[in-house]
Scaffold this motif. Structure first.
Motif, PDB file in Angstrom:
ATOM      1  N   ALA A  17       0.749  -1.218  -0.061  1.00 42.95           N
ATOM      2  CA  ALA A  17       0.024   0.007   0.090  1.00 42.95           C
ATOM      3  C   ALA A  17       0.926   1.264  -0.073  1.00 42.95           C
ATOM      4  O   ALA A  17       0.608   2.145  -0.568  1.00 42.95           O
ATOM      5  N   GLY A  18       2.021   1.389   0.710  1.00 44.79           N
ATOM      6  CA  GLY A  18       2.869   2.511   0.757  1.00 44.79           C
ATOM      7  C   GLY A  18       3.403   2.629  -0.710  1.00 44.79           C
ATOM      8  O   GLY A  18       3.542   3.696  -1.082  1.00 44.79           O
ATOM      9  N   HIS A  19       3.803   1.497  -1.372  1.00 41.22           N
ATOM     10  CA  HIS A  19       4.286   1.796  -2.812  1.00 41.22           C
ATOM     11  C   HIS A  19       3.234   2.512  -3.556  1.00 41.22           C
ATOM     12  O   HIS A  19       3.444   3.548  -4.320  1.00 41.22           O
ATOM     13  N   LEU A  20       1.846   2.098  -3.353  1.00 37.68           N
ATOM     14  CA  LEU A  20       1.070   2.780  -4.183  1.00 37.68           C
ATOM     15  C   LEU A  20       0.758   4.423  -3.896  1.00 37.68           C
ATOM     16  O   LEU A  20       0.601   5.182  -4.988  1.00 37.68           O
ATOM     17  N   ALA A  21       0.892   4.640  -2.553  1.00 35.21           N
ATOM     18  CA  ALA A  21       0.905   5.940  -2.119  1.00 35.21           C
ATOM     19  C   ALA A  21       2.088   6.810  -2.707  1.00 35.21           C
ATOM     20  O   ALA A  21       1.979   7.998  -3.368  1.00 35.21           O
ATOM     21  N   CYS A  22       3.146   6.160  -2.641  1.00 33.03           N
ATOM     22  CA  CYS A  22       4.511   6.755  -2.967  1.00 33.03           C
ATOM     23  C   CYS A  22       4.405   7.244  -4.703  1.00 33.03           C
ATOM     24  O   CYS A  22       4.995   8.104  -5.155  1.00 33.03           O
ATOM     25  N   GLN A  23       3.667   6.143  -5.322  1.00 32.64           N
ATOM     26  CA  GLN A  23       3.531   6.316  -6.836  1.00 32.64           C
ATOM     27  C   GLN A  23       2.505   7.330  -7.208  1.00 32.64           C
ATOM     28  O   GLN A  23       2.371   7.563  -8.247  1.00 32.64           O
ATOM     29  N   GLY A  24       1.856   8.106  -6.431  1.00 31.76           N
ATOM     30  CA  GLY A  24       0.785   9.157  -6.775  1.00 31.76           C
ATOM     31  C   GLY A  24      -0.365   8.675  -6.445  1.00 31.76           C
ATOM     32  O   GLY A  24      -1.401   9.464  -6.767  1.00 31.76           O
ATOM     33  N   HIS A  25      -1.128   7.319  -6.364  1.00 29.67           N
ATOM     34  CA  HIS A  25      -2.285   7.002  -6.230  1.00 29.67           C
ATOM     35  C   HIS A  25      -2.776   7.464  -5.031  1.00 29.67           C
ATOM     36  O   HIS A  25      -2.303   7.637  -4.067  1.00 29.67           O
ATOM     37  N   GLU A  26      -4.012   7.628  -5.114  1.00 28.96           N
ATOM     38  CA  GLU A  26      -5.008   7.991  -3.979  1.00 28.96           C
ATOM     39  C   GLU A  26      -5.580   6.955  -3.233  1.00 28.96           C
ATOM     40  O   GLU A  26      -6.214   6.258  -3.654  1.00 28.96           O
ATOM     41  N   VAL A  27      -5.085   6.737  -2.008  1.00 26.11           N
ATOM     42  CA  VAL A  27      -5.167   5.549  -1.372  1.00 26.11           C
ATOM     43  C   VAL A  27      -5.733   5.736  -0.144  1.00 26.11           C
ATOM     44  O   VAL A  27      -5.603   6.568   0.794  1.00 26.11           O
ATOM     45  N   ALA A  37      -3.213   0.854  10.917  1.00 25.29           N
ATOM     46  CA  ALA A  37      -3.812   1.975   9.839  1.00 25.29           C
ATOM     47  C   ALA A  37      -3.252   3.240  10.208  1.00 25.29           C
ATOM     48  O   ALA A  37      -2.768   3.953   9.148  1.00 25.29           O
ATOM     49  N   LEU A  38      -3.137   3.652  11.397  1.00 24.97           N
ATOM     50  CA  LEU A  38      -2.801   4.961  11.710  1.00 24.97           C
ATOM     51  C   LEU A  38      -1.168   5.134  11.642  1.00 24.97           C
ATOM     52  O   LEU A  38      -0.791   6.245  11.293  1.00 24.97           O
ATOM     53  N   GLN A  39      -0.357   4.107  12.048  1.00 25.19           N
ATOM     54  CA  GLN A  39       1.027   4.078  11.606  1.00 25.19           C
ATOM     55  C   GLN A  39       1.268   4.257  10.087  1.00 25.19           C
ATOM     56  O   GLN A  39       2.126   5.209   9.699  1.00 25.19           O
ATOM     57  N   TRP A  40       0.509   3.521   9.313  1.00 31.34           N
ATOM     58  CA  TRP A  40       0.727   3.766   7.852  1.00 31.34           C
ATOM     59  C   TRP A  40       0.323   5.019   7.679  1.00 31.34           C
ATOM     60  O   TRP A  40       0.962   5.661   6.529  1.00 31.34           O
ATOM     61  N   GLN A  41      -0.930   5.680   7.967  1.00 27.58           N
ATOM     62  CA  GLN A  41      -1.086   6.933   7.585  1.00 27.58           C
ATOM     63  C   GLN A  41      -0.135   7.917   7.990  1.00 27.58           C
ATOM     64  O   GLN A  41       0.287   8.874   7.278  1.00 27.58           O
ATOM     65  N   GLU A  42       0.562   7.858   9.005  1.00 27.56           N
ATOM     66  CA  GLU A  42       1.490   8.706   9.349  1.00 27.56           C
ATOM     67  C   GLU A  42       2.678   8.661   8.704  1.00 27.56           C
ATOM     68  O   GLU A  42       3.361   9.888   8.366  1.00 27.56           O
ATOM     69  N   GLN A  43       2.994   7.453   8.102  1.00 25.08           N
ATOM     70  CA  GLN A  43       4.170   7.463   7.103  1.00 25.08           C
ATOM     71  C   GLN A  43       3.747   7.630   5.733  1.00 25.08           C
ATOM     72  O   GLN A  43       4.496   8.504   5.186  1.00 25.08           O
ATOM     73  N   TYR A  44       2.615   7.522   5.267  1.00 27.45           N
ATOM     74  CA  TYR A  44       2.462   7.717   3.933  1.00 27.45           C
ATOM     75  C   TYR A  44       1.272   8.666   3.320  1.00 27.45           C
ATOM     76  O   TYR A  44       1.047   8.947   2.524  1.00 27.45           O
ATOM     77  N   GLY A  45       0.611   9.114   4.320  1.00 30.23           N
ATOM     78  CA  GLY A  45      -0.750   9.927   4.217  1.00 30.23           C
ATOM     79  C   GLY A  45      -2.010   9.124   3.816  1.00 30.23           C
ATOM     80  O   GLY A  45      -2.098   7.993   4.570  1.00 30.23           O
ATOM     81  N   GLY A  46      -2.697   9.591   2.883  1.00 30.58           N
ATOM     82  CA  GLY A  46      -3.728   8.690   2.530  1.00 30.58           C
ATOM     83  C   GLY A  46      -4.794   8.849   3.652  1.00 30.58           C
ATOM     84  O   GLY A  46      -5.014   9.630   4.686  1.00 30.58           O
TER      85      GLY A  46
END
Length: 290
Positions: A17-27, A37-46
């Motif tokens: 999921a992080g790669h999707l966000a880094c590639q510019g997809h809206e995740v 999920a909160l940890q992921w959001q803090e790292q990648y946004g979305g």
């Protein structure tokens, strides 16, 4: 860029999921444990959704990567499952290593809602997920694969359509059969080299340049010799996958004597307390018995 949902943020799903966000997809992500999920959001946004259904609202693609058939049904089916929120014309991509039967079951459910479905298990382990270098074997209709492939490529080194729904899961079973046999053979080779008084490291360096070369030999022999297994694809997960493989073989008539034997060897490793060890830990049971 696509608007996508990713359901399941385990050791594989989190970086995917992080790669999707880094590639510019809206995740938008969903995970059973909200803290993850909160940890992921803090790292990648979305965005974070409270349920799989909410995650799937208004997106073009829903990616799922969970534990097994039952986990998959829980997050896809039912009033709060992903399918309940998916619009006609969207596509459900399942990256879970599961049975071919559940893939076909979910494809029927998706078609009733005019939603596309791809079974797309992955190979490459945690390192492959983190580095965006997974190999993805896909089952489903070509039209759905063509639409999903550019997004899947965010975390793939290779993806290929293998045939109709279920073909991705069947190909992943072939993958696991090969890995189990290779690791048992490598374990025996290393054990034999040590018992024979050879420099096992030197032996591996030599034979890796010949017909015995494999990814497992290149990347695992040193840690196997050192007795280090606190990483990689867990024995518990491999036994789950082997249960799927052996069940499928009973249905299609395939003879898998080596796979069945290696499965029992992994049961020995579990009994040693190694359920979370890497699958290369097969050598540990040989050293114990020596």
């Amino acid at each position: 860029m696509a608007k996508v949902a990713f359901i399941g943020l385990g050791v594989m799903g989190y970086p995917m999921a992080g790669h999707l966000a880094c590639q510019g997809h809206e995740v938008t992500v969903y995970n059973r444990t909200t803290a993850r999920a909160l940890q992921w959001q803090e790292q990648y946004g979305g965005e974070i959704a409270a349920t799989p259904r909410e995650a799937a609202l208004g997106v073009e693609l829903v990616m799922v990567c969970v534990g097994n058939d039952d986990d998959l049904r829980q997050v896809v089916l039912g009033a709060e499952g992903a399918l309940a929120g998916m619009a006609a014309g969207s596509i459900l991509v399942d990256h879970t290593t599961a049975s071919a039967d559940v893939a076909r079951e979910l494809a029927v459910q998706a078609a009733e809602r005019e939603v596309g479905f791809l079974d797309a298990p992955v190979s490459g382990g945690q390192a492959g997920a983190e580095n965006g270098l997974l190999t993805i074997m896909v089952g489903g209709e070509a039209v759905f694969f063509q639409r999903a492939e550019p997004v899947i490529d965010s975390y793939a080194r290779m993806s290929r359509l293998m045939g109709p729904v279920g073909s991705g899961q069947l190909t992943k079973m072939v993958n696991q059969i090969c890995i189990g046999g290779l690791l048992q053979g490598l374990s025996e080779a290393l054990h034999f080299a040590q018992c024979a008084g050879l420099d096992a490291e030197a032996a591996m360096e030599v034979i890796s340049k010949g017909a015995a070369q494999s990814w497992q030999l290149e990347h695992r022999h040193q840690t196997m010799l050192a007795g280090k297994f606190d990483f990689g694809f867990a024995v518990d997960w491999m036994r789950k996958d082997f249960a799927i493989v052996l069940d499928e073989a009973r249905g299609n008539g395939a003879q898998l004597p080596v796979t069945a034997l290696v499965d029992q060897f992994y049961a020995d490793v579990q009994a040693m307390g190694g359920g979370r060890w890497d699958t290369s830990s097969l050598i540990a049971r040989l050293k114990r018995k020596a």
